[in-house]
Design an enzyme around this catalytic site. Sequence first.
Site, PDB file in Angstrom:
ATOM      1  N   ILE A   1      29.236 -22.241 -40.580  1.00  0.00           N
ATOM      2  CA  ILE A   1      30.269 -22.965 -39.821  1.00  0.00           C
ATOM      3  C   ILE A   1      30.520 -24.317 -40.489  1.00  0.00           C
ATOM      4  O   ILE A   1      31.666 -24.738 -40.668  1.00  0.00           O
ATOM      5  CB  ILE A   1      29.853 -23.139 -38.344  1.00  0.00           C
ATOM      6  CG1 ILE A   1      29.773 -21.765 -37.656  1.00  0.00           C
ATOM      7  CG2 ILE A   1      30.845 -24.042 -37.605  1.00  0.00           C
ATOM      8  CD1 ILE A   1      29.270 -21.795 -36.218  1.00  0.00           C
TER       9      ILE A   1
ATOM     10  N   GLY B   1      25.886 -24.803 -31.580  1.00  0.00           N
ATOM     11  CA  GLY B   1      24.707 -23.942 -31.788  1.00  0.00           C
ATOM     12  C   GLY B   1      24.275 -23.269 -30.495  1.00  0.00           C
ATOM     13  O   GLY B   1      24.233 -23.893 -29.434  1.00  0.00           O
TER      14      GLY B   1
ATOM     15  N   ASP C   1      36.047 -18.986 -27.248  1.00  0.00           N
ATOM     16  CA  ASP C   1      36.255 -17.959 -26.216  1.00  0.00           C
ATOM     17  C   ASP C   1      37.695 -18.054 -25.692  1.00  0.00           C
ATOM     18  O   ASP C   1      38.359 -17.043 -25.470  1.00  0.00           O
ATOM     19  CB  ASP C   1      35.262 -18.169 -25.064  1.00  0.00           C
ATOM     20  CG  ASP C   1      33.839 -18.246 -25.576  1.00  0.00           C
ATOM     21  OD1 ASP C   1      33.343 -17.237 -26.091  1.00  0.00           O
ATOM     22  OD2 ASP C   1      33.230 -19.328 -25.491  1.00  0.00           O
TER      23      ASP C   1
ATOM     24  N   HIS D   1      29.035 -19.653 -22.573  1.00  0.00           N
ATOM     25  CA  HIS D   1      29.383 -19.023 -23.859  1.00  0.00           C
ATOM     26  C   HIS D   1      28.376 -17.902 -24.108  1.00  0.00           C
ATOM     27  O   HIS D   1      27.422 -18.048 -24.875  1.00  0.00           O
ATOM     28  CB  HIS D   1      29.365 -20.035 -25.004  1.00  0.00           C
ATOM     29  CG  HIS D   1      29.571 -19.355 -26.331  1.00  0.00           C
ATOM     30  ND1 HIS D   1      30.760 -18.770 -26.686  1.00  0.00           N
ATOM     31  CD2 HIS D   1      28.729 -19.124 -27.366  1.00  0.00           C
ATOM     32  CE1 HIS D   1      30.641 -18.213 -27.878  1.00  0.00           C
ATOM     33  NE2 HIS D   1      29.411 -18.414 -28.311  1.00  0.00           N
TER      34      HIS D   1
HETATM   35  P1  NAD Z   1      23.974 -20.685 -40.295  1.00  0.00           P
HETATM   36  O1  NAD Z   1      22.620 -20.045 -40.178  1.00  0.00           O
HETATM   37  O2  NAD Z   1      24.887 -20.266 -41.385  1.00  0.00           O
HETATM   38  O3  NAD Z   1      23.783 -22.253 -40.428  1.00  0.00           O
HETATM   39  C1  NAD Z   1      22.950 -22.966 -39.585  1.00  0.00           C
HETATM   40  C2  NAD Z   1      22.495 -24.188 -40.369  1.00  0.00           C
HETATM   41  O4  NAD Z   1      21.743 -25.001 -39.478  1.00  0.00           O
HETATM   42  C3  NAD Z   1      21.587 -23.849 -41.548  1.00  0.00           C
HETATM   43  O5  NAD Z   1      22.097 -24.442 -42.730  1.00  0.00           O
HETATM   44  C4  NAD Z   1      20.244 -24.437 -41.143  1.00  0.00           C
HETATM   45  O6  NAD Z   1      19.509 -24.932 -42.243  1.00  0.00           O
HETATM   46  C5  NAD Z   1      20.677 -25.555 -40.197  1.00  0.00           C
HETATM   47  N1  NAD Z   1      19.657 -26.014 -39.262  1.00  0.00           N
HETATM   48  C6  NAD Z   1      18.706 -25.291 -38.622  1.00  0.00           C
HETATM   49  N2  NAD Z   1      17.933 -26.096 -37.871  1.00  0.00           N
HETATM   50  C7  NAD Z   1      18.422 -27.349 -38.018  1.00  0.00           C
HETATM   51  C8  NAD Z   1      18.040 -28.616 -37.522  1.00  0.00           C
HETATM   52  N3  NAD Z   1      16.994 -28.756 -36.721  1.00  0.00           N
HETATM   53  N4  NAD Z   1      18.763 -29.689 -37.893  1.00  0.00           N
HETATM   54  C9  NAD Z   1      19.815 -29.575 -38.733  1.00  0.00           C
HETATM   55  N5  NAD Z   1      20.212 -28.412 -39.263  1.00  0.00           N
HETATM   56  C10 NAD Z   1      19.526 -27.298 -38.902  1.00  0.00           C
HETATM   57  O7  NAD Z   1      24.643 -20.512 -38.860  1.00  0.00           O
HETATM   58  P2  NAD Z   1      26.178 -20.698 -38.478  1.00  0.00           P
HETATM   59  O8  NAD Z   1      26.897 -19.427 -38.717  1.00  0.00           O
HETATM   60  O9  NAD Z   1      26.692 -21.946 -39.105  1.00  0.00           O
HETATM   61  O10 NAD Z   1      26.053 -20.843 -36.880  1.00  0.00           O
HETATM   62  C11 NAD Z   1      25.423 -21.973 -36.317  1.00  0.00           C
HETATM   63  C12 NAD Z   1      25.254 -21.802 -34.811  1.00  0.00           C
HETATM   64  O11 NAD Z   1      26.515 -21.696 -34.175  1.00  0.00           O
HETATM   65  C13 NAD Z   1      24.482 -20.558 -34.398  1.00  0.00           C
HETATM   66  O12 NAD Z   1      23.606 -20.924 -33.336  1.00  0.00           O
HETATM   67  C14 NAD Z   1      25.558 -19.632 -33.886  1.00  0.00           C
HETATM   68  O13 NAD Z   1      25.050 -18.684 -32.970  1.00  0.00           O
HETATM   69  C15 NAD Z   1      26.470 -20.632 -33.214  1.00  0.00           C
HETATM   70  N6  NAD Z   1      27.835 -20.182 -32.924  1.00  0.00           N
HETATM   71  C16 NAD Z   1      28.397 -20.640 -31.773  1.00  0.00           C
HETATM   72  C17 NAD Z   1      29.693 -20.281 -31.456  1.00  0.00           C
HETATM   73  C18 NAD Z   1      30.344 -20.784 -30.192  1.00  0.00           C
HETATM   74  O14 NAD Z   1      31.452 -20.316 -29.886  1.00  0.00           O
HETATM   75  N7  NAD Z   1      29.759 -21.697 -29.424  1.00  0.00           N
HETATM   76  C19 NAD Z   1      30.408 -19.437 -32.308  1.00  0.00           C
HETATM   77  C20 NAD Z   1      29.815 -19.016 -33.489  1.00  0.00           C
HETATM   78  C21 NAD Z   1      28.516 -19.386 -33.785  1.00  0.00           C
HETATM   79  C1  LMR Z   2      30.285 -16.083 -31.261  1.00  0.00           C
HETATM   80  O1  LMR Z   2      30.734 -16.118 -30.108  1.00  0.00           O
HETATM   81  O2  LMR Z   2      30.948 -15.709 -32.225  1.00  0.00           O
HETATM   82  C2  LMR Z   2      28.847 -16.471 -31.495  1.00  0.00           C
HETATM   83  O3  LMR Z   2      28.358 -17.236 -30.431  1.00  0.00           O
HETATM   84  C3  LMR Z   2      28.015 -15.243 -31.734  1.00  0.00           C
HETATM   85  C4  LMR Z   2      26.609 -15.589 -32.153  1.00  0.00           C
HETATM   86  O4  LMR Z   2      25.695 -15.011 -31.534  1.00  0.00           O
HETATM   87  O5  LMR Z   2      26.415 -16.393 -33.075  1.00  0.00           O
END
Ligand code: NAD
Ligand code: LMR
Length: 329
Positions: free
Chosen positions: A17, A131, A160, A188
């Site tokens: 992200i 996250g 969403d 979420h």
């Molecule tokens: P990713 O694994 O590609 O990246 C996560 C990054 O966070 C990694 O680079 C990791 O090193 C870093 N990280 C881990 N612990 C950390 C800490 N304590 N401090 C700083 N950095 C830290 O994951 P992503 O695809 O970027 O997704 C990130 C989060 O977003 C996940 O929890 C995912 O489920 C969530 N997400 C939420 C939504 C939403 O709609 N709310 C949608 C998609 C993803």
């Molecule tokens: C999403 O809604 O795409 C994410 O929250 C899914 C996930 O579990 O990372």
Amino acid sequence: MANAPVTVTITGAAGNIGYSLLFRIAEGAIFGPDTPVNLRLLEIPPAMNAAKGVAMELADSAFETLYDVDIFDNADAAFEGTNLALLVGAMPRKKGMERADLIEANGGIFGPQGKAINDHAADDVKIVVVGNPANTNALIAAHAAPDVPNERFTAMMRLDHTRAISQLAEKVGARNEEIKKMVIWGNHSADQYPDISYATVAGKPAVDLVDDAWLTDEFRPRVANRGAEIIEVRGASSAASAASGAIAQSRDWVRGTAEGDFTTIGLYSDGTHYGVPEGIVFGFPGVAKDGKWEVVDGLEISAATQAGIDKNVAALQEEYEIIKSLGIA
Ligand code: NAD
Ligand code: LMR
């Protein structure tokens, strides 16, 4: 540049992200073309090199609205002077992990980050938690930051919301921009309640354009499970669309929501809206004005919507009980 620079901290900056988010923020997508940004990237030590690589690419892009980029593996330093904190990095669910284990692991991230925000961020700091589990992670961070008003800790429910707009637009053959007043109540998570009760399509009530069977059997489950569907099809969690959601939520917060519409915002409940009890972070219909979110009150709640709200209250209260039992709140 017309305005003073703002400071934005992004956690998990080297992740998927983060990679979609940073370049758009650097180019002015949140604060506009007249406000320069200083980016502070927080990562964990094993990802510091990847974060350095991203910072090199940001430099190579020579964005006019990007002043400084700094990289940290220390939350206290990363949140120094922060005006906008995007908390993206989280502990993913691993095989065999129970919900309580996941929440505890994330407590170890969002608790210290909340405290660092409390101690070091600017007085006007705004926080968007991406996250997962986003709503409860926002709550954990809020509890660790007693000097920051609770309503500044928001959970990202904008993805969403836009998923729901997109599904409805496709179904009725409308453009996304013609759809107003969508709302996603609650969490979420797959429990969320996507609701078109107040939505309009080119000014007409959306409920007159679709039937109940589509809403129950296709629309709501599709939207609520879209994250899992993306993971299955793409082989990875949504990233660019999540970055778009985080940008839209932040931009509206800073610059205001469009007149005549509302959006969905994951807000700390103060117990005064739609019977949602105080102390959980809940998806509400909201508008942003002068840098503040307000819940849109007075919408008529059908029995189905009430059931959706109740289900989400129960799920989020359960998560709240877990963080209380772990001593995180
Ligand atoms: P990713 O694994 O590609 O990246 C996560 C990054 O966070 C990694 O680079 C990791 O090193 C870093 N990280 C881990 N612990 C950390 C800490 N304590 N401090 C700083 N950095 C830290 O994951 P992503 O695809 O970027 O997704 C990130 C989060 O977003 C996940 O929890 C995912 O489920 C969530 N997400 C939420 C939504 C939403 O709609 N709310 C949608 C998609 C993803
Ligand atoms: C999403 O809604 O795409 C994410 O929250 C899914 C996930 O579990 O990372």
